[in-house]
Design a protein around this motif. Structure first.
Motif, PDB file in Angstrom:
ATOM      1  N   ARG A 265      -5.014  -5.488  10.796  1.00 10.33           N
ATOM      2  CA  ARG A 265      -3.735  -5.427  10.061  1.00 10.33           C
ATOM      3  C   ARG A 265      -3.633  -4.043   9.411  1.00 10.33           C
ATOM      4  O   ARG A 265      -3.612  -3.900   8.202  1.00 10.33           O
ATOM      5  CB  ARG A 265      -3.672  -6.548   9.034  1.00 10.33           C
ATOM      6  CG  ARG A 265      -3.806  -7.949   9.651  1.00 10.33           C
ATOM      7  CD  ARG A 265      -3.817  -9.018   8.580  1.00 10.33           C
ATOM      8  NE  ARG A 265      -2.548  -9.019   7.856  1.00 10.33           N
ATOM      9  CZ  ARG A 265      -2.433  -9.284   6.554  1.00 10.33           C
ATOM     10  NH1 ARG A 265      -3.522  -9.559   5.831  1.00 10.33           N
ATOM     11  NH2 ARG A 265      -1.252  -9.269   5.974  1.00 10.33           N
ATOM     12  N   PHE A 266      -3.562  -3.029  10.273  1.00 10.86           N
ATOM     13  CA  PHE A 266      -3.632  -1.664   9.761  1.00 10.86           C
ATOM     14  C   PHE A 266      -2.418  -1.302   8.909  1.00 10.86           C
ATOM     15  O   PHE A 266      -2.576  -0.693   7.843  1.00 10.86           O
ATOM     16  CB  PHE A 266      -3.777  -0.669  10.914  1.00 10.86           C
ATOM     17  CG  PHE A 266      -3.868   0.760  10.445  1.00 10.86           C
ATOM     18  CD1 PHE A 266      -5.035   1.237   9.865  1.00 10.86           C
ATOM     19  CD2 PHE A 266      -2.781   1.617  10.549  1.00 10.86           C
ATOM     20  CE1 PHE A 266      -5.120   2.545   9.402  1.00 10.86           C
ATOM     21  CE2 PHE A 266      -2.859   2.921  10.097  1.00 10.86           C
ATOM     22  CZ  PHE A 266      -4.031   3.390   9.515  1.00 10.86           C
ATOM     23  N   TRP A 267      -1.210  -1.636   9.365  1.00  8.84           N
ATOM     24  CA  TRP A 267      -0.029  -1.219   8.597  1.00  8.84           C
ATOM     25  C   TRP A 267       0.003  -1.844   7.202  1.00  8.84           C
ATOM     26  O   TRP A 267       0.235  -1.122   6.216  1.00  8.84           O
ATOM     27  CB  TRP A 267       1.259  -1.528   9.350  1.00  8.84           C
ATOM     28  CG  TRP A 267       2.469  -1.019   8.618  1.00  8.84           C
ATOM     29  CD1 TRP A 267       3.298  -1.726   7.795  1.00  8.84           C
ATOM     30  CD2 TRP A 267       2.956   0.333   8.598  1.00  8.84           C
ATOM     31  NE1 TRP A 267       4.280  -0.914   7.276  1.00  8.84           N
ATOM     32  CE2 TRP A 267       4.092   0.348   7.752  1.00  8.84           C
ATOM     33  CE3 TRP A 267       2.542   1.511   9.218  1.00  8.84           C
ATOM     34  CZ2 TRP A 267       4.824   1.518   7.511  1.00  8.84           C
ATOM     35  CZ3 TRP A 267       3.269   2.662   8.988  1.00  8.84           C
ATOM     36  CH2 TRP A 267       4.396   2.666   8.141  1.00  8.84           C
ATOM     37  N   PRO A 268      -0.229  -3.150   7.055  1.00 11.24           N
ATOM     38  CA  PRO A 268      -0.290  -3.690   5.681  1.00 11.24           C
ATOM     39  C   PRO A 268      -1.372  -3.039   4.841  1.00 11.24           C
ATOM     40  O   PRO A 268      -1.181  -2.813   3.637  1.00 11.24           O
ATOM     41  CB  PRO A 268      -0.562  -5.181   5.895  1.00 11.24           C
ATOM     42  CG  PRO A 268      -0.055  -5.470   7.270  1.00 11.24           C
ATOM     43  CD  PRO A 268      -0.318  -4.216   8.056  1.00 11.24           C
ATOM     44  N   ALA A 269      -2.520  -2.720   5.456  1.00  7.16           N
ATOM     45  CA  ALA A 269      -3.586  -2.044   4.708  1.00  7.16           C
ATOM     46  C   ALA A 269      -3.158  -0.631   4.322  1.00  7.16           C
ATOM     47  O   ALA A 269      -3.408  -0.178   3.199  1.00  7.16           O
ATOM     48  CB  ALA A 269      -4.868  -1.999   5.545  1.00  7.16           C
TER      49      ALA A 269
END
Length: 340
Positions: A265-269
């Motif tokens: 979940r790269f974008w939320p991170a």
């Protein structure tokens, strides 16, 4: 005279914005990635040697393949991409800290999170190398498969999933990576392209971040249970939970063992890292994949945060690596960092 004015009446120099490191994962690798820095940057070279040296005979073969014009195994093979990405990410992170820059946060993508955790002191280099080597050795038995980058939201791709193909990574609001077995993934790609949807294979020969890889990741938890894990000295934003690592997660072998299978979940991170603003985000790894994603974030577009990649998008020769690093140093000096 205001508080931010010197006795001369000149405005006080603005302190440089804090640095956070982005550490890329599978898909960012390419042949001889960052190899142009090996002879030019002793700190980088020492760190790569430390990582691959800790992997013994297999590490020596990785090292030879990394520098070779005609490697024994291709860089996309699981026994090369993952360990070499870990080594290069870690070594570039060490290079940044050798300049006197102390990152305030770290965010890795997939195997990049192991590099982030090692830089933060969760693992020793030797223990991390053992974990990574154990992981990739297990995954050599996984069935053929891969990942597919699709220019659509994860939600819009739900109707196309099935037969083991799942959302493996959410990289941006309209940048989703699917993972799964080879035949099923190829069929999904053909369907998407027939509908005019951009879908491109990610450099990977294994079905990372999908259930197809789960049976072959089993057993890693037992190895991790024998490895000491310490609280991070620097905040590590997890690409799996999209939040800073907790003490419970650091201590849990199952958390680390599940990395090759779990969704990224790269974008939320990234949003959690960048939303407050006021950061210089340095991509400490090969390529510019994470930089291109960070450039889409509102805090970067409005100028609150700045993105600095250390590597070229791809390198045609050693000089490209050195030029890209020089440009990054110039950007950091322009921010106010005094780099020797």
């Amino acid at each position: 005279m205001t508080a931010d004015t010197k006795a001369t009446g000149a405005p006080a120099a603005r302190a440089p914005r804090p640095v956070a490191l982005l550490l890329p994962g599978q898909g960012s690798q390419y042949r001889r990635m960052a190899a142009g820095l090996y002879a030019a940057e002793p700190v980088f070279a020492e760190a790569v040697d430390e990582v691959l040296g800790a992997m013994g005979a297999e590490g020596a073969r990785m090292h030879a393949d990394w520098l070779a014009e005609r490697p024994e195994l291709p860089v996309d093979h699981v026994l090369r991409a993952q360990p070499l990405l870990f080594a290069v990410d870690y070594a570039l992170g060490r290079l940044v800290t050798s300049w006197g820059i102390r990152p305030v946060a770290l965010l890795g993508h997939s195997i990049g999170e192991m590099a982030a955790a090692t830089l933060a002191g969760v693992f020793t280099v030797r223990d991390a190398a053992r974990v990574v080597l154990d992981r990739v050795t297990r995954l050599t038995a996984a069935p053929p498969g891969g990942m597919l980058a699709v220019a659509e939201s994860a939600a819009s791709l739900e109707p196309f999933l099935g037969d083991g193909v799942v959302v493996g990574a959410v990289n941006a609001p309209r940048q989703t990576v699917l993972g799964g077995p080879e035949d099923a993934l190829r069929a999904v790609g053909e369907t998407l392209r027939a509908r005019g949807i951009t879908a491109q294979r990610v450099p990977a020969l294994s079905p990372f971040h999908s259930p197809a890889i789960a049976p072959h990741a089993r057993g890693a938890e037992a190895v991790l249970a024998t490895v000491e894990r310490r609280p991070p000295r620097t905040v590590v934003h997890s690409c799996y939970t999209a939040a800073p690592l907790t003490a419970q997660q650091v201590a849990d072998p199952a958390y680390w063992a599940a990395h090759p299978v779990d969704q990224v979940r790269f974008w939320p991170a990234l949003d959690g890292l960048l939303a407050p603003g006021g950061l210089v985000v340095v991509e400490a790894g090969p390529g510019r994949t994470l930089s291109s994603l960070a450039l889409r974030h509102p805090s970067v577009r409005r100028g609150d945060c700045m993105v600095v990649p250390l590597s070229p998008k791809r390198a045609d020769g050693p000089e490209d690596d050195r030029v890209a690093l020089g440009e990054a140093v110039d950007a950091l000096r322009g921010e106010g960092y005094r780099i020797p």
